[in-house]
Design a protein around this motif. Structure first.
Motif, PDB file in Angstrom:
ATOM      1  N   TYR A   1       1.512   7.873  -5.027  1.00  0.00           N
ATOM      2  CA  TYR A   1       2.318   6.661  -4.364  1.00  0.00           C
ATOM      3  C   TYR A   1       0.885   6.152  -3.087  1.00  0.00           C
ATOM      4  O   TYR A   1       0.162   7.089  -2.864  1.00  0.00           O
ATOM      5  CB  TYR A   1       3.258   6.836  -3.346  1.00  0.00           C
ATOM      6  N   ASP A   2       0.633   5.367  -3.007  1.00  0.00           N
ATOM      7  CA  ASP A   2      -0.240   4.769  -2.123  1.00  0.00           C
ATOM      8  C   ASP A   2       0.139   5.111  -0.492  1.00  0.00           C
ATOM      9  O   ASP A   2       1.254   4.957  -0.467  1.00  0.00           O
ATOM     10  CB  ASP A   2      -0.880   3.213  -2.059  1.00  0.00           C
ATOM     11  N   ARG A   3      -1.195   5.388   0.297  1.00  0.00           N
ATOM     12  CA  ARG A   3      -0.660   5.396   1.826  1.00  0.00           C
ATOM     13  C   ARG A   3      -0.200   4.129   2.627  1.00  0.00           C
ATOM     14  O   ARG A   3       0.902   4.388   3.403  1.00  0.00           O
ATOM     15  CB  ARG A   3      -1.862   5.821   2.535  1.00  0.00           C
TER      16      ARG A   3
ATOM     17  N   THR B   1      -0.363  -3.144  -2.278  1.00  0.00           N
ATOM     18  CA  THR B   1      -1.621  -2.840  -2.914  1.00  0.00           C
ATOM     19  C   THR B   1      -1.875  -4.013  -3.784  1.00  0.00           C
ATOM     20  O   THR B   1      -0.936  -4.152  -4.634  1.00  0.00           O
ATOM     21  CB  THR B   1      -1.506  -1.491  -3.540  1.00  0.00           C
TER      22      THR B   1
ATOM     23  N   GLY C   1       2.913  -0.586  -2.730  1.00  0.00           N
ATOM     24  CA  GLY C   1       1.973   0.569  -2.946  1.00  0.00           C
ATOM     25  C   GLY C   1       2.617   1.979  -2.577  1.00  0.00           C
ATOM     26  O   GLY C   1       2.737   2.956  -3.469  1.00  0.00           O
ATOM     27  N   ASP C   2       3.272   2.081  -1.361  1.00  0.00           N
ATOM     28  CA  ASP C   2       3.841   3.126  -0.928  1.00  0.00           C
ATOM     29  C   ASP C   2       5.286   3.650  -1.443  1.00  0.00           C
ATOM     30  O   ASP C   2       5.943   4.418  -1.098  1.00  0.00           O
ATOM     31  CB  ASP C   2       3.790   3.122   0.687  1.00  0.00           C
TER      32      ASP C   2
ATOM     33  N   THR D   1      -6.216  -3.281  -0.075  1.00  0.00           N
ATOM     34  CA  THR D   1      -4.869  -2.637   0.332  1.00  0.00           C
ATOM     35  C   THR D   1      -4.615  -3.293   1.743  1.00  0.00           C
ATOM     36  O   THR D   1      -5.245  -3.644   2.330  1.00  0.00           O
ATOM     37  CB  THR D   1      -5.076  -1.158   0.678  1.00  0.00           C
TER      38      THR D   1
ATOM     39  N   ASN E   1      -2.379  13.690  -0.638  1.00  0.00           N
ATOM     40  CA  ASN E   1      -1.364  12.775  -0.226  1.00  0.00           C
ATOM     41  C   ASN E   1      -0.229  13.034   0.788  1.00  0.00           C
ATOM     42  O   ASN E   1       0.437  12.191   1.315  1.00  0.00           O
ATOM     43  CB  ASN E   1      -0.585  12.173  -1.619  1.00  0.00           C
TER      44      ASN E   1
END
Ligand code: AKG
Ligand code: FE2
Length: 248
Positions: free
Chosen positions: A112-114, A118, A184-185, A206, A237
């Motif tokens: 997962y993105d922070r 995204t 993203g998260d 982002t 992460n």
């Protein structure tokens, strides 16, 4: 702070967002940058999928590729249409606009993105290299999303059999000018191995809610952007629990 996805979908795909001519111009700019600045291969072993790619990070983009920062602002307007007017570019510039370059045989691990939103913009078409996404799949602990408990929860949901029963995966092939917007998260995602002979080149942009902070930055940035750093023995992460602090 309300979630930027209140009433928005978790995944939006916009075909032909950028013209082939503009994609070509950006590819030319990237090639000119690379001619002067060789990009190391970043390799982080992992199962079921490793991280194996090259990247031009947001600081390099800021210093040398202004056309990409212009595009970042253009995409912000589209992101706001879909995810709400409160969304802002990431304050942490190194992760703001990146160029990902995945060579044949390269891939990008599940994660997962922070950040909240995204955007992926593909500049070329390659064989393989699909972005695989489970939109909105995460059971999120909100502000504790870098915690060891979140890590455990994510691990269970990421396990193949659980994913196949509870998740619905979208597979998105790289296509010239195709823009993907996602939470993203909240959306588990990865890149399948590039199978052909061409390198896959795309932009990663982002966005976040104002004032968002990400505790995992300190370990995650060298993991993603510095080839020379040793791969840590924890997943960057997440913020590892430091003995004696009682937190994490
Ligand atoms: O290149 C892609 O399709 C995804 C890359 C990604 O997930 C990332 O850079 O965080
Ligand atoms: Fe990602």
């Amino acid at each position: 702070m309300p979630s930027p996805t209140a009433n928005a979908r978790d995944l939006v795909v916009l075909d032909g967002y950028l013209s082939a001519a503009r994609c070509d111009a950006l590819l030319d700019a990237v090639a000119a940058y690379r001619a002067e600045h060789p990009l190391p291969l970043i390799e982080r072993p992992g199962t079921p999928r490793a991280l194996r790619y090259r990247v031009i990070d947001g600081e390099q983009v800021h210093a040398h590729l202004p056309a990409l920062e212009d595009l970042y602002r253009e995409v912000l307007a589209i992101v706001r249409e879909h995810f709400g007017a409160a969304v802002v570019p990431l304050r942490h510039r190194v992760a703001g606009v990146n160029v990902n370059l995945v060579p044949p045989g390269g891939e990008y691990r599940w994660h997962y993105d922070r950040n909240a939103v995204t955007a992926l913009l593909y500049l070329n078409r390659v064989d393989g290299g699909e972005t695989e996404i489970y939109p909105g799949y995460r059971v999120s602990l909100g502000r504790w999303q870098a915690s060891p408990l979140q890590q455990r929860l994510d691990g269970v949901l990421q396990w193949g059999p659980v994913r196949r029963v509870f998740g619905r995966m979208r597979s998105i092939a790289p296509a010239v000018g195709r823009l993907v917007l996602m939470r993203g998260d909240r959306s588990l995602h990865a890149v399948r191995a590039v199978t052909g002979s061409d390198e896959r080149i795309n932009l990663v942009m982002t966005f976040d809610v104002p004032g968002a902070r990400h505790l995992q930055e300190r370990a995650l940035d060298p993991y993603l952007y510095a080839a020379s750093t040793d791969t840590p023995d924890f997943d960057p992460n997440y913020t590892p629990k430091v003995p004696g602090t009682g937190g994490g």
